[in-house]
Scaffold this motif. Structure first.
Motif, PDB file in Angstrom:
ATOM      1  N   GLU A 175       0.812  -1.233   0.000  1.00  0.00           N
ATOM      2  CA  GLU A 175       0.000   0.000   0.000  1.00  0.00           C
ATOM      3  C   GLU A 175       0.846   1.285   0.000  1.00  0.00           C
ATOM      4  N   PRO A 176       1.871   1.417   0.860  1.00  0.00           N
ATOM      5  CA  PRO A 176       2.649   2.668   0.819  1.00  0.00           C
ATOM      6  C   PRO A 176       3.347   2.880  -0.520  1.00  0.00           C
ATOM      7  N   SER A 218       2.875   5.952  -3.356  1.00  0.00           N
ATOM      8  CA  SER A 218       4.044   6.696  -3.823  1.00  0.00           C
ATOM      9  C   SER A 218       4.179   6.620  -5.338  1.00  0.00           C
ATOM     10  N   TRP A 219       4.000   5.429  -5.901  1.00  0.00           N
ATOM     11  CA  TRP A 219       4.122   5.256  -7.347  1.00  0.00           C
ATOM     12  C   TRP A 219       3.100   6.109  -8.097  1.00  0.00           C
ATOM     13  N   ARG A 220       1.873   6.132  -7.601  1.00  0.00           N
ATOM     14  CA  ARG A 220       0.857   6.942  -8.274  1.00  0.00           C
ATOM     15  C   ARG A 220       1.219   8.428  -8.224  1.00  0.00           C
ATOM     16  N   LEU A 271       9.300   9.095   1.943  1.00  0.00           N
ATOM     17  CA  LEU A 271       8.901   8.456   3.198  1.00  0.00           C
ATOM     18  C   LEU A 271       8.078   7.192   2.938  1.00  0.00           C
ATOM     19  N   LEU A 272       7.146   7.263   2.000  1.00  0.00           N
ATOM     20  CA  LEU A 272       6.334   6.092   1.652  1.00  0.00           C
ATOM     21  C   LEU A 272       7.203   4.964   1.097  1.00  0.00           C
ATOM     22  N   ALA A 280       9.790  -0.334   1.594  1.00  0.00           N
ATOM     23  CA  ALA A 280      10.974  -1.193   1.472  1.00  0.00           C
ATOM     24  C   ALA A 280      11.263  -1.947   2.763  1.00  0.00           C
ATOM     25  N   ARG A 281      10.775  -1.461   3.877  1.00  0.00           N
ATOM     26  CA  ARG A 281      11.039  -2.098   5.166  1.00  0.00           C
ATOM     27  C   ARG A 281       9.872  -2.941   5.673  1.00  0.00           C
TER      28      ARG A 281
END
Length: 162
Positions: free
Chosen positions: A100-101, A105-107, A140-141, A146-147
């Motif tokens: 979801e994050p 971010s991609w959008r 930040l997203l 990634a974590r």
């Protein structure tokens, strides 16, 4: 520039990196074979590619990608693992990315600016201001994405060793 369907440099590389490439190549197993042949023993192929869970922003059977040059909307984990095995890779690890994050971010950082530029080239003048506002939030997203271990996601991160 080389055609990946034809390119081979036997036993030459320790690492091959493919970021948002394989969804554009119809002959993907042949490319995986060529990469395998070009890797040294113990070499690794690292792939980032859209998944079949909306990776090309396709969520339903009737939808198509807004990026028209994709030959596939994405891979599922089992499919890409099978293709890499068929190409000769023995150890393969795959996981979902863009939970979801990452999707948000991609959008914000990719899809919407591309769509807006498609509507009007004048948007190019506004891009620096748009990114000045959105970039810190997207960073930040992406850090959060990634974590996080995702049960599903719109992207795949795949590592395969020769």
């Amino acid at each position: 520039m080389q055609d990946l369907v034809l390119y081979q440099e036997p036993n030459s590389f320790d690492l091959a990196l493919s970021v948002d490439v394989m969804e554009h190549i119809l002959e993907d197993v042949e490319v995986f074979r060529n990469i395998h042949a070009s890797l040294k023993d113990g070499g690794m192929l690292l792939i980032s590619t859209p998944s079949d869970q909306g990776g090309s922003d396709v969520h339903d059977d009737g939808e198509t990608s807004f990026i028209e040059e994709h030959v596939r909307d994405g891979y599922n984990i089992r499919e890409i693992q099978q293709k890499l095995s068929k190409a000769g890779f023995e150890r393969i690890e795959a996981r979902y990315a863009y939970g979801e994050p990452g999707q948000i971010s991609w959008r914000l950082s990719m899809k919407y600016p591309i769509l807006m530029l498609g509507k009007s080239r004048l948007f190019f003048l506004l891009l620096p201001f748009y990114y000045a506002v959105t970039f810190p939030f997207c960073l930040l997203l992406n850090w959060l994405d990634a974590r996080t271990v995702h049960d599903s996601g719109t992207g795949l991160i795949v590592k395969a060793w020769k």
